[in-house]
Design a protein around this motif. Structure first.
Motif, PDB file in Angstrom:
ATOM      1  N   LYS A 192       0.790  -1.307  -0.156  1.00 45.52           N
ATOM      2  CA  LYS A 192      -0.232   0.091  -0.041  1.00 45.52           C
ATOM      3  C   LYS A 192       0.795   1.247  -0.164  1.00 45.52           C
ATOM      4  O   LYS A 192       0.522   2.076  -0.494  1.00 45.52           O
ATOM      5  CB  LYS A 192      -0.903   0.007   1.154  1.00 45.52           C
ATOM      6  CG  LYS A 192      -2.077  -1.021   1.189  1.00 45.52           C
ATOM      7  CD  LYS A 192      -2.766  -0.741  -0.200  1.00 45.52           C
ATOM      8  CE  LYS A 192      -4.299  -1.372  -0.084  1.00 45.52           C
ATOM      9  NZ  LYS A 192      -5.176  -1.184  -1.178  1.00 45.52           N
ATOM     10  N   ASN A 193       1.910   1.092   0.656  1.00 43.23           N
ATOM     11  CA  ASN A 193       2.715   2.418   0.963  1.00 43.23           C
ATOM     12  C   ASN A 193       4.247   2.166   1.163  1.00 43.23           C
ATOM     13  O   ASN A 193       4.246   1.176   2.065  1.00 43.23           O
ATOM     14  CB  ASN A 193       2.320   3.326   1.873  1.00 43.23           C
ATOM     15  CG  ASN A 193       3.146   4.399   2.216  1.00 43.23           C
ATOM     16  OD1 ASN A 193       3.804   4.958   1.112  1.00 43.23           O
ATOM     17  ND2 ASN A 193       3.046   5.038   3.341  1.00 43.23           N
ATOM     18  N   ILE A 194       5.215   2.361   0.228  1.00 45.35           N
ATOM     19  CA  ILE A 194       6.630   2.154   0.531  1.00 45.35           C
ATOM     20  C   ILE A 194       7.342   3.436   0.151  1.00 45.35           C
ATOM     21  O   ILE A 194       8.399   3.456  -0.307  1.00 45.35           O
ATOM     22  CB  ILE A 194       6.921   0.989  -0.080  1.00 45.35           C
ATOM     23  CG1 ILE A 194       8.025   0.303   0.301  1.00 45.35           C
ATOM     24  CG2 ILE A 194       7.199   1.362  -1.728  1.00 45.35           C
ATOM     25  CD1 ILE A 194       8.204  -1.071   0.080  1.00 45.35           C
ATOM     26  N   GLY A 195       6.639   4.652   0.621  1.00 40.38           N
ATOM     27  CA  GLY A 195       7.530   5.986   0.288  1.00 40.38           C
ATOM     28  C   GLY A 195       7.670   6.304  -1.007  1.00 40.38           C
ATOM     29  O   GLY A 195       8.169   7.490  -1.337  1.00 40.38           O
ATOM     30  N   GLY A 196       6.764   5.656  -2.103  1.00 37.34           N
ATOM     31  CA  GLY A 196       6.805   6.215  -3.484  1.00 37.34           C
ATOM     32  C   GLY A 196       7.840   5.805  -4.345  1.00 37.34           C
ATOM     33  O   GLY A 196       7.738   5.725  -5.670  1.00 37.34           O
ATOM     34  N   GLN A 197       8.948   4.907  -3.559  1.00 38.41           N
ATOM     35  CA  GLN A 197      10.008   4.479  -4.408  1.00 38.41           C
ATOM     36  C   GLN A 197       9.856   2.907  -4.398  1.00 38.41           C
ATOM     37  O   GLN A 197       9.945   2.404  -3.414  1.00 38.41           O
ATOM     38  CB  GLN A 197      11.431   5.091  -3.929  1.00 38.41           C
ATOM     39  CG  GLN A 197      11.450   6.549  -3.998  1.00 38.41           C
ATOM     40  CD  GLN A 197      11.332   7.054  -5.566  1.00 38.41           C
ATOM     41  OE1 GLN A 197      12.145   6.259  -6.372  1.00 38.41           O
ATOM     42  NE2 GLN A 197      11.002   8.265  -5.798  1.00 38.41           N
ATOM     43  N   PRO A 198      10.148   2.401  -5.676  1.00 37.11           N
ATOM     44  CA  PRO A 198      10.222   0.827  -5.583  1.00 37.11           C
ATOM     45  C   PRO A 198      11.597   0.486  -4.686  1.00 37.11           C
ATOM     46  O   PRO A 198      12.429   1.140  -4.820  1.00 37.11           O
ATOM     47  CB  PRO A 198      10.186   0.338  -6.927  1.00 37.11           C
ATOM     48  CG  PRO A 198      10.674   1.713  -7.598  1.00 37.11           C
ATOM     49  CD  PRO A 198      10.148   2.927  -7.052  1.00 37.11           C
ATOM     50  N   LEU A 199      11.170  -0.768  -3.895  1.00 39.52           N
ATOM     51  CA  LEU A 199      12.459  -1.258  -3.383  1.00 39.52           C
ATOM     52  C   LEU A 199      12.891  -2.631  -3.899  1.00 39.52           C
ATOM     53  O   LEU A 199      11.912  -3.380  -4.081  1.00 39.52           O
ATOM     54  CB  LEU A 199      12.050  -1.410  -1.960  1.00 39.52           C
ATOM     55  CG  LEU A 199      11.700  -0.376  -1.043  1.00 39.52           C
ATOM     56  CD1 LEU A 199      11.481  -0.895   0.352  1.00 39.52           C
ATOM     57  CD2 LEU A 199      12.979   0.518  -0.813  1.00 39.52           C
ATOM     58  N   ILE A 200      13.919  -2.752  -4.623  1.00 34.97           N
ATOM     59  CA  ILE A 200      14.222  -3.756  -5.731  1.00 34.97           C
ATOM     60  C   ILE A 200      15.470  -4.491  -5.052  1.00 34.97           C
ATOM     61  O   ILE A 200      16.393  -4.248  -4.503  1.00 34.97           O
ATOM     62  CB  ILE A 200      14.709  -3.215  -6.975  1.00 34.97           C
ATOM     63  CG1 ILE A 200      13.630  -2.147  -7.613  1.00 34.97           C
ATOM     64  CG2 ILE A 200      14.962  -4.315  -7.924  1.00 34.97           C
ATOM     65  CD1 ILE A 200      14.057  -1.577  -8.885  1.00 34.97           C
ATOM     66  N   SER A 201      14.955  -6.022  -5.036  1.00 32.89           N
ATOM     67  CA  SER A 201      16.014  -6.995  -4.751  1.00 32.89           C
ATOM     68  C   SER A 201      16.106  -8.048  -5.559  1.00 32.89           C
ATOM     69  O   SER A 201      15.228  -8.983  -5.698  1.00 32.89           O
ATOM     70  CB  SER A 201      15.736  -7.645  -3.117  1.00 32.89           C
ATOM     71  OG  SER A 201      16.579  -8.656  -2.896  1.00 32.89           O
TER      72      SER A 201
END
Length: 299
Positions: A192-201
């Motif tokens: 729902k919300n992750i600060g507007g930036q994708p977190l990629i692993s």
């Protein structure tokens, strides 16, 4: 604390206060209350004359659940010993996060438990909703620090689903009996919300509006009929055989590693003092990624 009324209504209220050195000193303690209610409908007069119904109960519950990081002391910067040649030294283990706190999940459940034909057939159907906030996640940081990520309370996530199970006594004939149980569940997961930036692993990503761990990579479009080369989306919806271009500009959500539904079937057969069990499990609607195939195709 529990309170029952006339073998029909039951109320339960509980709360726990947990402390952990895995979170910062200012956020060390968390309070997690829960409330549950059950209504045994089969004890009501309006079901007294319904012979097939042996048991029927409505259950509702809600509460908070806390979670901490797997590793200890991540709220502070830690080092570990190394040996460089003949010399002892220290190496940075993690960057501290003085604001690290509990990950918290608000969970709501409902279910209808049933027993039919003297409980020869029993089971339940229900659903749940889980809203997780202050989500613990290793967020990317500048590799100039010597590390690639640091643990943080990075976002919000929702899980919701429906569950069904049934158990039946199929045969009950003296020394021999056979009962079987079947269950099926589904779960929908969304960031729902992750600060507007994708977190990629790697090839997985946490992106707002998508499932957790969605496959994030170039989209395969088929094979060039003339050259035989693999084609990928270049990021503008056009095909390209330049895989590096597709990686740098065309990475996108191409699959979901989370199943649409899953379940199982268990059988239990008994004859005198002998017992035989066998079971089946299934998963449906899950996307798989063959990493070796990508390496082969692009080598």
């Amino acid at each position: 604390v529990g309170y029952d009324i006339g073998d029909k209504y039951s109320f339960t209220l509980n709360a726990r206060a947990d402390g952990s050195t895995k979170v910062s000193e200012d956020n060390r303690f968390g309070i997690f209350p829960a409330l549950a209610f059950s209504w045994t409908l089969s004890n009501e007069s309006f079901l007294a004359g319904v012979a097939p119904v042996s048991f029927l109960q409505l259950n509702l519950s809600g509460g908070l659940i806390g979670n901490t990081p797997e590793d200890d002391f991540l709220y502070r910067t830690n080092y570990y010993n190394i040996i460089y040649g003949d010399l002892d030294g220290y190496r940075l283990s993690n960057l501290g996060n003085a604001g690290l706190k509990w990950e918290t999940t608000q969970q709501f459940d409902f279910s209808l438990a049933y027993g039919l034909f003297d409980n020869r057939l029993s089971g339940s159907i229900g659903g749940y909703y889980k809203y997780t906030y202050d989500l613990l996640f290793p967020t990317p940081i500048s590799q100039l620090s010597g590390l690639s990520s640091a643990i943080d309370n990075a976002g919000e996530m929702v899980n919701m689903g429906i569950e069904f199970d049934v158990t039946g006594l199929i045969v009950d004939a003296g020394d021999f009996s056979w009962d079987a149980s079947f269950n099926i569940s589904n779960n929908k997961n969304e960031i729902k919300n992750i600060g507007g930036q994708p977190l990629i692993s790697g090839n997985n990503a946490f992106i707002e509006g998508e499932a957790a761990g969605a496959f994030y990579m170039p989209k395969y479009l088929g094979v060039d009929r003339i050259s035989g080369e693999a084609l990928y989306d270049d990021g503008n919806g056009l095909p390209t055989s330049d895989y590096d271009l597709a990686v740098s500009q065309g990475r996108q959500v191409v699959g979901n590693p989370n199943p649409k539904f899953y379940g199982g079937l268990t059988n239990n057969l008994t004859y005198k003092n002998f017992n035989f069990n066998f079971m089946f499990q299934f998963v449906e609607g899950i996307d798989l990624y063959w990493e070796s195939g990508e390496i082969i195709a692009n080598s």
